[in-house]
Design a protein around this motif. Sequence first.
Motif, PDB file in Angstrom:
ATOM      1  N   GLY A 175     -42.409 -24.883 -17.103  1.00  0.00           N
ATOM      2  CA  GLY A 175     -41.486 -24.369 -17.130  1.00  0.00           C
ATOM      3  C   GLY A 175     -42.124 -22.473 -16.136  1.00  0.00           C
ATOM      4  N   LYS A 176     -43.116 -22.578 -17.256  1.00  0.00           N
ATOM      5  CA  LYS A 176     -43.851 -21.053 -16.507  1.00  0.00           C
ATOM      6  C   LYS A 176     -45.055 -21.138 -16.143  1.00  0.00           C
ATOM      7  CE  LYS A 176     -40.975 -19.162 -19.941  1.00  0.00           C
ATOM      8  NZ  LYS A 176     -39.879 -18.870 -19.055  1.00  0.00           N
ATOM      9  N   GLY A 177     -44.795 -20.065 -14.854  1.00  0.00           N
ATOM     10  CA  GLY A 177     -46.063 -19.880 -14.300  1.00  0.00           C
ATOM     11  C   GLY A 177     -47.493 -19.328 -15.139  1.00  0.00           C
ATOM     12  N   PRO A 178     -48.585 -18.669 -14.769  1.00  0.00           N
ATOM     13  CA  PRO A 178     -49.643 -18.564 -15.339  1.00  0.00           C
ATOM     14  C   PRO A 178     -49.417 -16.918 -15.515  1.00  0.00           C
ATOM     15  CG  PRO A 178     -50.306 -19.415 -13.200  1.00  0.00           C
ATOM     16  CD  PRO A 178     -48.888 -20.025 -13.153  1.00  0.00           C
ATOM     17  N   GLU A 179     -49.803 -15.815 -16.286  1.00  0.00           N
ATOM     18  CA  GLU A 179     -48.857 -14.214 -15.753  1.00  0.00           C
ATOM     19  C   GLU A 179     -50.220 -13.889 -14.921  1.00  0.00           C
ATOM     20  OE1 GLU A 179     -48.891 -12.112 -19.348  1.00  0.00           O
ATOM     21  OE2 GLU A 179     -47.773 -13.842 -20.487  1.00  0.00           O
ATOM     22  N   ALA A 180     -51.608 -14.289 -14.619  1.00  0.00           N
ATOM     23  CA  ALA A 180     -52.804 -13.532 -14.100  1.00  0.00           C
ATOM     24  C   ALA A 180     -52.024 -14.199 -12.324  1.00  0.00           C
ATOM     25  CB  ALA A 180     -54.137 -13.652 -14.403  1.00  0.00           C
ATOM     26  N   GLN A 181     -51.591 -13.224 -11.449  1.00  0.00           N
ATOM     27  CA  GLN A 181     -52.184 -14.292 -10.208  1.00  0.00           C
ATOM     28  C   GLN A 181     -52.505 -13.188  -9.096  1.00  0.00           C
ATOM     29  OE1 GLN A 181     -47.553 -15.311  -9.518  1.00  0.00           O
ATOM     30  NE2 GLN A 181     -47.998 -15.620 -11.608  1.00  0.00           N
ATOM     31  N   GLU A 182     -53.177 -13.653  -8.460  1.00  0.00           N
ATOM     32  CA  GLU A 182     -53.879 -13.477  -7.147  1.00  0.00           C
ATOM     33  C   GLU A 182     -53.243 -12.803  -6.208  1.00  0.00           C
ATOM     34  OE1 GLU A 182     -56.727 -11.123  -7.126  1.00  0.00           O
ATOM     35  OE2 GLU A 182     -56.924 -11.530  -8.712  1.00  0.00           O
ATOM     36  N   PRO A 183     -52.446 -11.735  -5.622  1.00  0.00           N
ATOM     37  CA  PRO A 183     -51.789 -11.687  -3.573  1.00  0.00           C
ATOM     38  C   PRO A 183     -52.252 -12.844  -3.019  1.00  0.00           C
ATOM     39  CG  PRO A 183     -52.154  -9.436  -4.858  1.00  0.00           C
ATOM     40  CD  PRO A 183     -53.074 -10.468  -5.841  1.00  0.00           C
ATOM     41  N   SER A 184     -51.132 -12.720  -2.512  1.00  0.00           N
ATOM     42  CA  SER A 184     -51.612 -13.705  -0.860  1.00  0.00           C
ATOM     43  C   SER A 184     -51.647 -12.232  -0.055  1.00  0.00           C
ATOM     44  CB  SER A 184     -50.661 -14.489  -0.261  1.00  0.00           C
ATOM     45  OG  SER A 184     -50.954 -14.913   0.497  1.00  0.00           O
ATOM     46  N   MET A 185     -52.649 -13.168   0.808  1.00  0.00           N
ATOM     47  CA  MET A 185     -52.922 -12.060   2.254  1.00  0.00           C
ATOM     48  C   MET A 185     -52.595 -12.503   3.217  1.00  0.00           C
ATOM     49  SD  MET A 185     -56.562 -10.183   2.946  1.00  0.00           S
ATOM     50  CE  MET A 185     -56.639  -8.727   1.539  1.00  0.00           C
ATOM     51  N   GLY A 186     -51.712 -12.290   4.038  1.00  0.00           N
ATOM     52  CA  GLY A 186     -51.913 -12.460   5.351  1.00  0.00           C
ATOM     53  C   GLY A 186     -51.392 -10.670   6.472  1.00  0.00           C
ATOM     54  N   CYS A 187     -50.772 -11.773   7.606  1.00  0.00           N
ATOM     55  CA  CYS A 187     -50.299 -10.612   8.384  1.00  0.00           C
ATOM     56  C   CYS A 187     -48.494 -10.673   8.526  1.00  0.00           C
ATOM     57  CB  CYS A 187     -50.737 -11.665  10.552  1.00  0.00           C
ATOM     58  SG  CYS A 187     -51.546 -12.165  10.417  1.00  0.00           S
ATOM     59  N   SER A 188     -48.582  -9.485   8.560  1.00  0.00           N
ATOM     60  CA  SER A 188     -46.778  -9.349   8.367  1.00  0.00           C
ATOM     61  C   SER A 188     -45.999  -9.915   9.422  1.00  0.00           C
ATOM     62  CB  SER A 188     -46.442  -7.513   8.873  1.00  0.00           C
ATOM     63  OG  SER A 188     -46.799  -7.334  10.058  1.00  0.00           O
ATOM     64  N   ILE A 189     -44.368 -10.456   8.550  1.00  0.00           N
ATOM     65  CA  ILE A 189     -43.910 -10.296   9.026  1.00  0.00           C
ATOM     66  C   ILE A 189     -43.279 -10.040  10.169  1.00  0.00           C
ATOM     67  CG2 ILE A 189     -41.070 -11.819   8.759  1.00  0.00           C
ATOM     68  CD1 ILE A 189     -41.970 -12.577   6.341  1.00  0.00           C
TER      69      ILE A 189
END
Length: 183
Positions: A165-179
Amino acid sequence: MPLDSLTCDFGRKAPAFNLSDPDGKMYSLDDVMGEKGLLVAFICNHCPYVQAIIDRLVADAKALQEDGIGVVGIMSNDYTYVPSDSPDNMKKFAAQHGMTFPYLVDETQEIGKAYDAVCTPDFFGFNADRELQYRGRLDDARMDSNAEGRTPELLDAMRLIAKTGKGPEAQEPSMGCSIKWKE
């Protein structure tokens, strides 16, 4: 200029939606919710970041679906500005890459804004209680690198969420094109 997704706002509830696929079939949050959670992926057809990861995303999505986690793709770009993201092209893109999940059109862009989606791809992983637990990237493979030996961060996070029910505390942001928002 690439953008990074925002950090995870743990516990934030999944905004409800009612969106159609390119054929006009409607889907709600309830329709796509899995027994053990939900992955909402803001993607589009034209973005080079999405194009670089789409086959890995589809493979990971199939694995998640087998694990009881729902998956949905949402396209929030203004396709009058970017015609390659039109519903007809979404249909072709989904077929070309063998998507096993609904790929929905956010015509008004209200859902992209409700989720605070920033870029394509932008991933939102929810637990069975519809609480946000993941807002990271797909994996650690670079756009132009061979994905062999990659760490499937999203897949691993969603499996953890399904189990605990819980996600990892350390998360790398996704990178991409702006909406591509409407004027």
